[in-house]
Motif scaffolding. Structure first.
Motif, PDB file in Angstrom:
ATOM      1  N   ALA A  68       1.295   4.330  11.682  1.00 19.24           N
ATOM      2  CA  ALA A  68       1.995   3.164  12.032  1.00 19.24           C
ATOM      3  C   ALA A  68       3.423   3.191  10.960  1.00 19.24           C
ATOM      4  O   ALA A  68       4.231   2.860  11.041  1.00 19.24           O
ATOM      5  CB  ALA A  68       1.903   2.095  13.115  1.00 19.24           C
ATOM      6  N   ALA A  69       2.997   2.778   9.883  1.00 21.41           N
ATOM      7  CA  ALA A  69       3.872   1.877   8.894  1.00 21.41           C
ATOM      8  C   ALA A  69       3.045   1.400   7.163  1.00 21.41           C
ATOM      9  O   ALA A  69       1.527   1.576   7.200  1.00 21.41           O
ATOM     10  CB  ALA A  69       4.118   0.671   8.886  1.00 21.41           C
TER      11      ALA A  69
ATOM     12  N   VAL B 297      -3.930  10.333  11.003  1.00 20.12           N
ATOM     13  CA  VAL B 297      -5.287   9.609  10.439  1.00 20.12           C
ATOM     14  C   VAL B 297      -6.333  10.017  10.478  1.00 20.12           C
ATOM     15  O   VAL B 297      -6.449  10.327  11.708  1.00 20.12           O
ATOM     16  CB  VAL B 297      -5.018   8.318  10.225  1.00 20.12           C
ATOM     17  CG1 VAL B 297      -6.748   7.660   9.373  1.00 20.12           C
ATOM     18  CG2 VAL B 297      -3.998   7.578  10.115  1.00 20.12           C
ATOM     19  N   TYR B 298      -7.485  10.334   9.606  1.00 13.20           N
ATOM     20  CA  TYR B 298      -8.512  11.285   9.908  1.00 13.20           C
ATOM     21  C   TYR B 298      -9.523  10.530   9.255  1.00 13.20           C
ATOM     22  O   TYR B 298      -9.184   9.540   7.861  1.00 13.20           O
ATOM     23  CB  TYR B 298      -9.091  12.687   8.895  1.00 13.20           C
ATOM     24  CG  TYR B 298      -8.023  13.931  10.248  1.00 13.20           C
ATOM     25  CD1 TYR B 298      -7.849  14.244  11.224  1.00 13.20           C
ATOM     26  CD2 TYR B 298      -5.877  13.447   9.643  1.00 13.20           C
ATOM     27  CE1 TYR B 298      -7.955  15.158  11.933  1.00 13.20           C
ATOM     28  CE2 TYR B 298      -6.022  14.321  10.058  1.00 13.20           C
ATOM     29  CZ  TYR B 298      -6.703  15.507  11.167  1.00 13.20           C
ATOM     30  OH  TYR B 298      -5.758  16.401  11.697  1.00 13.20           O
TER      31      TYR B 298
ATOM     32  N   HIS C  11      -0.751   0.785   7.982  1.00 11.91           N
ATOM     33  CA  HIS C  11      -1.051   0.289   9.010  1.00 11.91           C
ATOM     34  C   HIS C  11      -1.411   1.649  10.095  1.00 11.91           C
ATOM     35  O   HIS C  11      -0.123   2.313  10.088  1.00 11.91           O
ATOM     36  CB  HIS C  11       0.079  -0.422   9.677  1.00 11.91           C
ATOM     37  CG  HIS C  11      -0.122  -2.217   9.202  1.00 11.91           C
ATOM     38  ND1 HIS C  11       0.684  -2.841   8.826  1.00 11.91           N
ATOM     39  CD2 HIS C  11      -1.062  -2.603   7.875  1.00 11.91           C
ATOM     40  CE1 HIS C  11       0.681  -3.796   8.856  1.00 11.91           C
ATOM     41  NE2 HIS C  11       0.028  -3.835   7.629  1.00 11.91           N
ATOM     42  N   ALA C  12      -2.456   2.215  10.589  1.00 12.16           N
ATOM     43  CA  ALA C  12      -2.700   3.290  11.464  1.00 12.16           C
ATOM     44  C   ALA C  12      -2.948   2.234  12.811  1.00 12.16           C
ATOM     45  O   ALA C  12      -3.692   1.195  13.372  1.00 12.16           O
ATOM     46  CB  ALA C  12      -3.707   3.806  11.183  1.00 12.16           C
ATOM     47  N   ASP C  13      -2.764   3.392  13.955  1.00  8.45           N
ATOM     48  CA  ASP C  13      -2.632   3.124  15.363  1.00  8.45           C
ATOM     49  C   ASP C  13      -3.872   3.878  15.738  1.00  8.45           C
ATOM     50  O   ASP C  13      -4.063   5.637  15.314  1.00  8.45           O
ATOM     51  CB  ASP C  13      -1.686   3.259  16.060  1.00  8.45           C
ATOM     52  CG  ASP C  13      -0.703   2.800  15.877  1.00  8.45           C
ATOM     53  OD1 ASP C  13      -0.678   0.854  15.611  1.00  8.45           O
ATOM     54  OD2 ASP C  13       0.623   2.612  16.748  1.00  8.45           O
TER      55      ASP C  13
ATOM     56  N   THR D   2      -5.244   0.616  18.895  1.00 10.71           N
ATOM     57  CA  THR D   2      -5.485  -0.114  18.536  1.00 10.71           C
ATOM     58  C   THR D   2      -4.595  -0.056  17.111  1.00 10.71           C
ATOM     59  O   THR D   2      -5.448   1.190  16.626  1.00 10.71           O
ATOM     60  CB  THR D   2      -7.447  -0.755  17.715  1.00 10.71           C
ATOM     61  OG1 THR D   2      -8.311  -0.996  19.157  1.00 10.71           O
ATOM     62  CG2 THR D   2      -7.074  -1.829  17.472  1.00 10.71           C
ATOM     63  N   ARG D   3      -4.295  -1.031  16.490  1.00 13.59           N
ATOM     64  CA  ARG D   3      -3.594  -1.418  15.014  1.00 13.59           C
ATOM     65  C   ARG D   3      -4.226  -1.245  13.900  1.00 13.59           C
ATOM     66  O   ARG D   3      -4.796  -2.824  14.059  1.00 13.59           O
ATOM     67  CB  ARG D   3      -2.004  -1.937  15.232  1.00 13.59           C
ATOM     68  CG  ARG D   3      -1.616  -1.975  13.788  1.00 13.59           C
ATOM     69  CD  ARG D   3       0.304  -1.798  14.089  1.00 13.59           C
ATOM     70  NE  ARG D   3       0.323  -0.987  14.903  1.00 13.59           N
ATOM     71  CZ  ARG D   3       1.844  -0.923  15.707  1.00 13.59           C
ATOM     72  NH1 ARG D   3       2.353  -1.561  14.869  1.00 13.59           N
ATOM     73  NH2 ARG D   3       2.440   0.220  15.324  1.00 13.59           N
ATOM     74  N   VAL D   4      -5.013  -1.447  13.289  1.00 13.30           N
ATOM     75  CA  VAL D   4      -5.309  -1.711  12.093  1.00 13.30           C
ATOM     76  C   VAL D   4      -4.681  -1.588  10.779  1.00 13.30           C
ATOM     77  O   VAL D   4      -3.950  -1.271  10.646  1.00 13.30           O
ATOM     78  CB  VAL D   4      -6.812  -0.629  12.021  1.00 13.30           C
ATOM     79  CG1 VAL D   4      -7.635  -1.321  12.948  1.00 13.30           C
ATOM     80  CG2 VAL D   4      -6.775   0.851  11.818  1.00 13.30           C
TER      81      VAL D   4
END
Length: 85
Positions: free
Chosen positions: A26-27, A14-15, A40-42, A52-54
């Motif tokens: 992440a999902a 993820v950029y 969902h991104a870590d 941090t998962r956002v």
């Protein structure tokens, strides 16, 4: 997006809009018809520690070849809604 396509995006980088590497996917949460509801991104951390998962809404990112690009700069990524891991 099919199940297989969604699985292929997990662990992709993820950029931010300014080219900073923020973390990884992440999902991908989809509805029954396959439309993406949220990603969902870590982000942050080092070697999996302190991440941090956002939650990222479809209007906040685009999929580009083998990466996800957010439409916000890196310093604003931590203001995305946080999720429990």
């Amino acid at each position: 997006m099919t199940d297989e396509e969604a699985k292929n995006w997990v662990n992709k980088t993820v950029y931010s809009s300014d080219g900073k590497n923020l973390g990884e996917v992440a999902a991908i949460d989809r509805d029954n018809s396959g439309h993406v509801r949220e990603l969902h991104a870590d982000i942050g951390g080092f070697l999996g520690l302190g991440e941090t998962r956002v939650k990222v809404l479809p209007s906040q990112f685009k999929l580009s070849s083998d990466r996800v690009i957010l439409n916000i700069p890196g310093d604003q990524a931590k203001s995305l809604p946080q999720l429990a891991k």
